[in-house]
Design a protein around this motif. Structure first.
Motif, PDB file in Angstrom:
ATOM      1  N   PHE A 158      11.968   6.502 -17.561  1.00 19.62           N
ATOM      2  CA  PHE A 158      12.635   6.806 -16.306  1.00 19.62           C
ATOM      3  C   PHE A 158      11.667   6.822 -15.132  1.00 19.62           C
ATOM      4  N   GLY A 159      10.450   7.354 -15.323  1.00 20.96           N
ATOM      5  CA  GLY A 159       9.458   7.392 -14.246  1.00 20.96           C
ATOM      6  C   GLY A 159       9.120   6.006 -13.751  1.00 20.96           C
ATOM      7  N   ASN A 160       9.058   5.040 -14.630  1.00 17.04           N
ATOM      8  CA  ASN A 160       8.753   3.671 -14.231  1.00 17.04           C
ATOM      9  C   ASN A 160       9.938   3.034 -13.516  1.00 17.04           C
ATOM     10  N   ALA A 161      11.138   3.426 -13.867  1.00 13.24           N
ATOM     11  CA  ALA A 161      12.335   2.850 -13.244  1.00 13.24           C
ATOM     12  C   ALA A 161      12.437   3.226 -11.774  1.00 13.24           C
ATOM     13  N   VAL A 162      11.934   4.400 -11.406  1.00 10.82           N
ATOM     14  CA  VAL A 162      12.006   4.838 -10.017  1.00 10.82           C
ATOM     15  C   VAL A 162      10.662   4.743  -9.310  1.00 10.82           C
ATOM     16  N   ALA A 163       9.690   4.048  -9.912  1.00  8.26           N
ATOM     17  CA  ALA A 163       8.374   3.920  -9.310  1.00  8.26           C
ATOM     18  C   ALA A 163       8.478   3.217  -7.958  1.00  8.26           C
ATOM     19  N   THR A 164       7.631   3.642  -7.049  1.00  7.48           N
ATOM     20  CA  THR A 164       7.639   3.076  -5.710  1.00  7.48           C
ATOM     21  C   THR A 164       7.176   1.635  -5.734  1.00  7.48           C
ATOM     22  N   ARG A 165       7.930   0.789  -5.110  1.00 10.28           N
ATOM     23  CA  ARG A 165       7.535  -0.597  -4.895  1.00 10.28           C
ATOM     24  C   ARG A 165       7.711  -0.845  -3.403  1.00 10.28           C
ATOM     25  N   ALA A 166       6.620  -1.229  -2.752  1.00 12.21           N
ATOM     26  CA  ALA A 166       6.674  -1.353  -1.300  1.00 12.21           C
ATOM     27  C   ALA A 166       5.610  -2.319  -0.812  1.00 12.21           C
ATOM     28  N   PHE A 167       5.822  -2.838   0.384  1.00 12.93           N
ATOM     29  CA  PHE A 167       4.800  -3.629   1.063  1.00 12.93           C
ATOM     30  C   PHE A 167       3.961  -2.631   1.842  1.00 12.93           C
ATOM     31  N   MET A 168       2.655  -2.600   1.552  1.00 16.04           N
ATOM     32  CA  MET A 168       1.777  -1.562   2.088  1.00 16.04           C
ATOM     33  C   MET A 168       0.700  -2.144   2.987  1.00 16.04           C
ATOM     34  N   ARG A 169       0.139  -1.283   3.814  1.00 11.96           N
ATOM     35  CA  ARG A 169      -1.024  -1.628   4.616  1.00 11.96           C
ATOM     36  C   ARG A 169      -2.010  -0.481   4.510  1.00 11.96           C
ATOM     37  N   ILE A 170      -3.293  -0.811   4.260  1.00 17.08           N
ATOM     38  CA  ILE A 170      -4.353   0.186   4.245  1.00 17.08           C
ATOM     39  C   ILE A 170      -5.539  -0.353   5.021  1.00 17.08           C
ATOM     40  N   ASP A 171      -6.422   0.551   5.452  1.00 15.86           N
ATOM     41  CA  ASP A 171      -7.624   0.047   6.103  1.00 15.86           C
ATOM     42  C   ASP A 171      -8.572  -0.501   5.037  1.00 15.86           C
ATOM     43  N   LEU A 172      -9.611  -1.178   5.443  1.00 20.30           N
ATOM     44  CA  LEU A 172     -10.491  -1.883   4.512  1.00 20.30           C
ATOM     45  C   LEU A 172     -11.246  -0.951   3.570  1.00 20.30           C
ATOM     46  N   LYS A 173     -11.272   0.338   3.853  1.00 20.65           N
ATOM     47  CA  LYS A 173     -11.938   1.306   2.980  1.00 20.65           C
ATOM     48  C   LYS A 173     -10.972   1.969   2.013  1.00 20.65           C
ATOM     49  N   GLY A 174      -9.696   1.624   2.096  1.00 21.94           N
ATOM     50  CA  GLY A 174      -8.701   2.185   1.190  1.00 21.94           C
ATOM     51  C   GLY A 174      -8.055   3.451   1.690  1.00 21.94           C
ATOM     52  N   LYS A 175      -8.242   3.775   2.930  1.00 21.00           N
ATOM     53  CA  LYS A 175      -7.650   4.978   3.514  1.00 21.00           C
ATOM     54  C   LYS A 175      -6.439   4.575   4.350  1.00 21.00           C
ATOM     55  N   GLU A 176      -5.748   5.565   4.855  1.00 16.56           N
ATOM     56  CA  GLU A 176      -4.608   5.362   5.741  1.00 16.56           C
ATOM     57  C   GLU A 176      -3.547   4.437   5.151  1.00 16.56           C
ATOM     58  N   ASN A 177      -3.044   4.799   3.970  1.00 15.33           N
ATOM     59  CA  ASN A 177      -1.942   4.032   3.366  1.00 15.33           C
ATOM     60  C   ASN A 177      -0.699   4.172   4.229  1.00 15.33           C
ATOM     61  N   ILE A 178      -0.106   3.050   4.553  1.00 11.02           N
ATOM     62  CA  ILE A 178       1.149   3.063   5.305  1.00 11.02           C
ATOM     63  C   ILE A 178       2.123   2.129   4.607  1.00 11.02           C
ATOM     64  N   GLY A 179       3.277   2.653   4.229  1.00  8.15           N
ATOM     65  CA  GLY A 179       4.317   1.820   3.661  1.00  8.15           C
ATOM     66  C   GLY A 179       5.055   1.119   4.780  1.00  8.15           C
ATOM     67  N   MET A 180       4.969  -0.201   4.796  1.00  5.95           N
ATOM     68  CA  MET A 180       5.607  -0.944   5.882  1.00  5.95           C
ATOM     69  C   MET A 180       7.098  -1.147   5.619  1.00  5.95           C
ATOM     70  N   THR A 181       7.465  -1.374   4.357  1.00  2.00           N
ATOM     71  CA  THR A 181       8.874  -1.492   3.995  1.00  2.00           C
ATOM     72  C   THR A 181       9.028  -1.340   2.489  1.00  2.00           C
ATOM     73  N   ARG A 182      10.181  -0.856   2.067  1.00  2.00           N
ATOM     74  CA  ARG A 182      10.517  -0.806   0.641  1.00  2.00           C
ATOM     75  C   ARG A 182      11.575  -1.841   0.290  1.00  2.00           C
ATOM     76  N   ASP A 183      11.896  -2.692   1.249  1.00  2.00           N
ATOM     77  CA  ASP A 183      12.890  -3.732   1.010  1.00  2.00           C
ATOM     78  C   ASP A 183      12.348  -4.770   0.037  1.00  2.00           C
ATOM     79  N   SER A 184      13.239  -5.498  -0.607  1.00  2.00           N
ATOM     80  CA  SER A 184      12.829  -6.579  -1.488  1.00  2.00           C
ATOM     81  C   SER A 184      12.156  -7.665  -0.665  1.00  2.00           C
ATOM     82  N   ILE A 185      11.016  -8.102  -1.145  1.00  2.00           N
ATOM     83  CA  ILE A 185      10.241  -9.118  -0.424  1.00  2.00           C
ATOM     84  C   ILE A 185      10.046 -10.310  -1.323  1.00  2.00           C
TER      85      ILE A 185
END
Length: 139
Positions: free
Chosen positions: A112-139
């Motif tokens: 069940f945990g895998n079925a609801v796992a987050t899938r999203a188009f993300m943006r982070i800075d080059l050091k891996g900080k500041e995760n921002i989910g840009m959209t959770r829509d199907s891409i």
């Protein structure tokens, strides 16, 4: 009576100002900075490998198959390998000061945990900080 009205007015003004400050900070913390208009990404050169690798400013970013697709970086001579974060990634793109990728999910588990796992188009800075989910829509 006058002192009570004055005290209540001051308390009301303090609460309104405090609410306005909290509202402004919240709005600004969710604001997404844009790349400059002259930013050129690496989309065309990254289409052949499902976005598992990309190079930007002398650093190779890759989805590490030995660590369940987690995001890593290294130098082109394969030295200086380091884990950027614990997200499973694909379709890596680099441009400006950011990495863009499709997050496959938070874990490689099942059930069940895998079925609801987050899938999203993300943006982070080059050091891996500041995760921002840009959209959770199907891409």
């Amino acid at each position: 009576m006058k002192n009570k009205i004055l005290r209540n007015s001051i308390i009301t003004v303090i609460f309104v100002v405090l609410f306005a400050v909290i509202l402004i900070v919240t709005i600004r913390s969710h604001k997404m900075d844009k790349n400059s208009i002259s930013t050129v990404g690496n989309t065309a050169g990254n289409l052949y490998n499902s976005g598992l690798f990309c190079e930007h400013d002398g650093i190779v970013y890759f989805s590490n198959a030995y660590d369940n697709g987690r995001l890593y970086s290294m130098l082109p001579d394969e030295s200086g390998i380091k884990k950027i974060n614990d997200l499973q990634v694909r379709n890596l793109l680099a441009g400006g000061h950011y990495l863009y990728f499709f997050q496959l999910g938070a874990s490689g588990g099942s059930g069940f945990g895998n079925a609801v796992a987050t899938r999203a188009f993300m943006r982070i800075d080059l050091k891996g900080k500041e995760n921002i989910g840009m959209t959770r829509d199907s891409i």
